[in-house]
Design a protein around this motif. Structure first.
Motif: not given
Length: 145
Positions: A102-115
């Motif tokens: 869950r931590w990994d997913t949130g960390s990556v998808l926050a960057t994806v959301a910004a992009l």
């Protein structure tokens, strides 16, 4: 008379894969770049199995080339997973705990959301089953019954 042209999309300038990894490493407080890269590879591959259509193509165009490949090399599942099932599926594939995944997913998808930018992210969230908004760092609003 010339037809009206749509205004150009406003989103973050293209970042390199190395810059993406460093952002995920910093935001996710990962001890090494390699650990951040493991998370990026896992989550983008998983997202590639969930996302289809124009949103998939547009998101890939906004990601660094290597990240776009991770997303688009996956064949979308016929039955998309809810956000919670997505996290559980990724945890099962790696043998890590659901909490770490869950931590990994949130960390990556926050960057994806910004992009992606807010407009594309909204379209992505409308395409996916419930439970993804929080993974992308957004509140999940539901209508009252």
């Amino acid at each position: 008379m010339m037809p009206d042209r749509p205004a150009p999309l406003q989103h973050l300038p293209q970042m390199t894969f190395d810059q993406m990894l460093e952002k995920v490493r910093y935001d996710g407080a990962y001890p090494t770049r390699e650990r951040a890269e493991e998370a990026v590879r896992l989550v983008l591959s998983g997202l590639g199995r969930q996302l289809t259509g124009d949103e998939r193509v547009e998101l890939a165009a906004r990601l660094p080339l290597e990240a776009a490949r991770l997303l688009t090399e996956q064949i979308p599942d016929t039955e998309p997973l809810t956000g919670w099932a997505f996290v559980k599926d990724l945890a099962a594939r790696t043998g890590t705990t659901v909490a770490v995944t869950r931590w990994d997913t949130g960390s990556v998808l926050a960057t994806v959301a910004a992009l992606a930018g807010p407009e594309l992210l909204t379209r992505i969230l409308h395409q996916l089953p419930s439970g993804y908004a929080l993974l992308f760092g957004r509140a999940e609003l539901t209508q009252a019954a």
